[in-house]
Design a protein around this motif. Structure first.
Motif, short mmCIF file in Angstrom:
data_model
loop_
_atom_site.label_atom_id
_atom_site.label_comp_id
_atom_site.label_asym_id
_atom_site.label_seq_id
_atom_site.Cartn_x
_atom_site.Cartn_y
_atom_site.Cartn_z
N UNK A 153 1.14 -1.25 0.29
CA UNK A 153 0.12 -0.11 0.04
C UNK A 153 1.32 1.17 0.27
N UNK A 154 0.88 2.32 -0.92
CA UNK A 154 2.10 3.25 -1.17
C UNK A 154 1.26 4.24 -2.09
N UNK A 155 1.77 5.25 -1.86
CA UNK A 155 0.48 6.33 -2.90
C UNK A 155 1.76 7.16 -3.99
N UNK A 156 1.04 8.51 -4.44
CA UNK A 156 1.89 8.70 -5.12
C UNK A 156 3.36 9.16 -5.34
N UNK A 157 3.52 9.67 -3.99
CA UNK A 157 5.17 10.24 -3.94
C UNK A 157 5.21 8.92 -3.49
N UNK A 198 2.40 5.56 -14.10
CA UNK A 198 0.93 6.15 -15.33
C UNK A 198 0.11 6.08 -15.62
N UNK A 199 0.00 4.48 -15.71
CA UNK A 199 -0.48 3.61 -16.48
C UNK A 199 -2.26 3.99 -15.45
N UNK A 200 -1.50 3.62 -13.47
CA UNK A 200 -2.71 3.46 -12.48
C UNK A 200 -3.37 4.60 -12.29
N UNK A 201 -2.52 6.55 -12.52
CA UNK A 201 -2.88 7.46 -12.62
C UNK A 201 -3.80 7.73 -14.10
N UNK A 223 8.39 -9.75 -12.40
CA UNK A 223 6.61 -9.34 -11.35
C UNK A 223 5.70 -9.05 -12.38
N UNK A 224 4.52 -8.96 -12.01
CA UNK A 224 3.71 -9.05 -12.40
C UNK A 224 2.57 -7.97 -11.19
N UNK A 225 2.07 -6.69 -11.41
CA UNK A 225 1.82 -5.51 -10.33
C UNK A 225 -0.20 -5.99 -11.37
N UNK A 226 -0.96 -6.39 -9.83
CA UNK A 226 -1.96 -5.61 -10.60
C UNK A 226 -2.25 -4.46 -8.96
N UNK A 227 -3.16 -3.42 -9.57
CA UNK A 227 -3.05 -2.15 -7.98
C UNK A 227 -3.97 -1.51 -8.63
N UNK A 228 -5.06 -1.16 -8.37
CA UNK A 228 -5.89 -0.05 -7.70
C UNK A 228 -5.85 1.02 -6.92
N UNK A 229 -6.74 1.94 -7.58
CA UNK A 229 -6.86 2.96 -6.44
C UNK A 229 -7.55 2.90 -5.45
N UNK A 238 -4.58 9.41 -1.65
CA UNK A 238 -5.50 8.10 -2.81
C UNK A 238 -3.68 7.03 -2.34
N UNK A 239 -3.91 6.14 -1.95
CA UNK A 239 -3.75 4.83 -2.45
C UNK A 239 -3.53 4.40 -3.37
N UNK A 240 -1.98 3.02 -3.65
CA UNK A 240 -2.51 2.18 -4.76
C UNK A 240 -2.51 1.02 -3.50
N UNK A 241 -3.22 -0.24 -4.13
CA UNK A 241 -3.10 -1.20 -3.12
C UNK A 241 -2.58 -2.05 -4.60
N UNK A 242 -1.47 -2.67 -4.28
CA UNK A 242 -0.52 -3.64 -5.04
C UNK A 242 -0.50 -4.52 -4.63
#
Length: 480
Positions: A153-157, A198-201, A223-229, A238-242
Motif C-alpha cells: 500500500x503506497x501513494x503517488x509520492x 502513469x497507467x494507474x493514474x 513480477x506482474x503487478x495488479x493495482x487499484x486506487x 489516495x493510495x495504491x493497493x498493489x
C-alpha cells in the motif's frame, strides 16, 4: 421493533428527572428506553458489560470525569456510542472527548427533545457505519496478512503506508525499515515505476503490469503487478493497493525451455554439419599426405611449406568443428555438495595471471558463508572462468574494473560478474549465448554458449543485463 436502550450516567438525580422529561417529549419517544446509574463505578461496570445501546455520560462524576469513563471504555474495546454531557460549553472538554472517541458532546442547558433525538439517531447511525467499516477492515486485514502474494500500500509520492508479511519476506525488509523508504527503491528501474504510476493514474487500475523488482539484498525478480486506487478514509489520501505476483520461476522455466530448444536444434545442426565437413577434410588430409610423401615433391621446400599451411588450416577447421560439437553436447554432470565460495575463488585464481597482465582492478563482495550446494564442481568452475574471461576481454580502456559479488536469496545463490567494458550493442544482446557469436577478434564465440549449457543443466539460470557502462552476468544456482 426492539427499543433502544439508553443509559444515563449522572450523579445528580435532578438531571436524571430533567433528562427523562426531555425523552418523554421526543416524538415517537416510545422507541427509547431510558435507564439511570448515579456513580462512576457502577457506570463503567455497566458499560463494560455492554448491556445498553448508547450512553449519556455526565462530565462530573464525583472524583472522576466522564472523559475518564470514556477513555477506559475505549481502551476496553467498547464500540457502542458514548455522548458526553456537561453543564456549560467548554471547547477543551469537547475537543478532548472527541479525540478520545466520543460519539458527540452536548451542553445540558441547550438540550431539547429534537436535538437529543437527532444526536441519538446520528450517533447510532454513525456507530453502525463504523462497525460495518471495522468488520470490512478486519476482513481485509485477515486477507492482507494471510495472503501468500506480497501486497503493498503506497501513494503517488512513493510513501509506503503498509506491506503484508509476504511482502516483507519477499523484499527482505523489516517493517520499520520498509516504512522509511520510498517505493521507488523496490523497482529495479525508474522507468518501470514511472510507467506503472502513469497507467494507474490514467486508468485507475492496472492488471498484469510486468516489470522487474529488487529486494533489499539486491536480488532482482520478474513480477506482474495488479493495482487499484482507493481513498484512505483515515488520512484522506489516495493510495495504491498493489498485489505483486512473482513470475521469476515461470519466466526462468520459459527461458530455459527456449534455450534448451535452441541448443537441441544447434546440436542436431552441429552433428550434421560436422559430418559434412569431416568427409571432405579426410579426403584433403589424405591427398596432402600423398603429396607430402611424393618423391618428386618431397624436396621442394616451397610446395612442402604450402602443404604444411593447408594441413594446419585443416587441423584448425577440424578442431573448431570438435569444439562446436562439444559446446552443444549434453555433458553428464556429477553432483556433489560443494562449498560454492571455494569454487568462485578457484575460478578467480585460474584467471589471476590474466587479471595482472591486463592491470585489472578486481573488486569482490562475496558473502562470507560455508554454504554447500549440489553442483558439478569442475563444470561450474569452467563456466565461471568462461564468463570471467569474457569480461576481461571486453575491457579495453583504463581503469579496468571487474566486480564479483554474490547474493543468497529465495532459494538461489546468485553470482554477479560485472565489467566496465564496451558492453554489447542492443541489436546483438539476444545473440550472446549463440554458438560462434562473438564481437572480439581471435575468439571462437563458444565460451558463453558452454557456460549457459552448464548452468541450465544444474537447473539454474544465466542472465545478461546491459549496464550504462559495461555488462553484468548473473548466474543463479538453486541452493536445494
Amino acid at each position: 421493533m426492539d427499543k433502544i436502550r439508553v443509559l444515563l450516567i449522572d450523579d445528580d438525580e435532578d438531571d436524571y428527572i430533567i433528562t427523562k422529561d426531555i425523552f418523554n417529549r421526543i416524538p415517537k419517544g416510545e422507541r427509547y428506553e431510558l435507564f439511570w446509574i448515579d456513580n462512576f463505578e457502577k457506570g463503567i461496570n455497566a458499560v463494560l458489560k455492554r448491556q445498553y445501546d448508547i450512553y449519556l455520560v455526565d462530565y462530573r462524576l464525583g472524583k472522576h470525569t466522564g472523559v475518564d469513563l470514556l477513555n477506559e471504555a475505549i481502551l476496553s474495546g467498547i464500540k457502542e456510542p458514548i455522548i458526553i454531557l456537561t453543564g456549560k460549553g467548554d471547547y477543551l472538554i469537547d475537543e478532548q472527548a472527541m479525540n478520545i472517541g466520543a460519539a458527540d458532546y452536548l451542553v445540558k442547558d441547550k438540550i431539547d427533545s429534537d436535538s437529543l433525538d437527532r444526536t441519538l439517531r446520528y450517533a447510532l447511525k454513525q456507530s453502525e457505519t463504523l462497525k460495518a467499516l471495522k468488520e470490512s477492515e478486519n476482513k481485509f486485514k485477515i486477507i492482507f496478512d494471510k495472503a501468500k502474494d506480497p501486497i503493498l500500500i503506497s501513494d503517488y509520492t512513493g510513501k509506503i503506508h503498509d506491506i503484508n508479511k509476504a511482502g516483507l519476506n519477499f523484499f527482505g525488509y523489516h517493517i520499520k525499515d520498509v516504512l522509511d523508504i520510498n517505493d521507488r527503491s523496490l523497482f529495479f528501474t525508474q522507468e518501470d515505476r514511472d510507467n506503472f504510476i502513469q497507467q494507474l493514474e490514467t486508468k485507475g487500475a492496472v492488471s498484469d503490469f510486468e516489470c522487474e523488482m529488487v529486494s533489499h539484498s539486491g536480488q532482482v525478480y520478474f513480477c506482474s503487478l495488479s493495482s487499484f486506487l482507493q481513498i484512505d478514509p483515515q488520512n484522506m489520501v489516495e493510495v495504491y493497493h498493489t498485489i505483486i505476483h512473482d513470475l521469476t520461476h515461470r519466466r526462468n522455466q520459459e527461458t530455459k525451455s527456449i534455450h534448451e530448444s535452441k541448443i537441441s536444434i544447434s546440436e542436431h545442426i552441429a552433428k550434421g554439419f560436422a559430418e559434412e565437413i569431416r568427409n571432405p577434410l579426410s579426403t584433403i588430409n589424405l591427398v596432402l599426405h600423398e603429396l607430402a610423401t611424393d618423391e618428386t615433391l618431397v624436396y621442394n621446400e616451397t610446395i612442402q611449406a604450402n602443404l604444411e599451411i593447408i594441413k594446419s588450416n585443416c587441423d584448425s577447421i577440424n578442431q573448431l568443428t570438435k569444439n562446436f560439437i562439444a559446446s552443444t553436447e549434453n555433458k553428464p554432470i556429477s553432483l556433489q555438495k560443494t562449498n560454492i565460495n571455494q569454487v568462485i575463488n578457484e575460478a578467480i585464481a585460474e584467471i589471476n595471471d590474466l587479471l595482472l597482465g591486463h592491470h585489472i582492478n578486481l573488486q569482490k563482495d562475496i558473502l562470507p558463508t560455508d554454504l554447500s550446494i549440489s553442483i558439478d564442481r569442475k563444470q561450474i568452475k569452467k563456466a565461471l572462468v568462461n564468463i570471467l574471461n569474457n569480461a576481461v576481454e571486453a575491457m579495453e580502456h583504463y581503469p579496468k574494473v571487474l566486480n564479483i559479488s554474490t547474493i543468497n536469496d529465495s532459494g538461489y545463490y546468485s553470482i554477479l560478474i560485472e565489467d566496465n567494458g564496451k558492453g554489447i550493442e542492443k541489436e546483438f544482446e539476444s545473440k550472446i549465448f549463440q554458438p560462434f557469436f562473438t564481437t572480439k577478434k581471435d575468439a571462437e564465440g563458444l565460451g558463453l554458449t558452454e557456460a549457459e549449457r552448464t548452468v541450465l543443466a544444474h537447473n539454474g539460470t544465466i542472465q545478461f543485463k546491459p549496464q550504462s557502462s559495461g555488462s553484468l552476468f548473473v548466474v543463479q544456482l538453486p541452493i536445494d
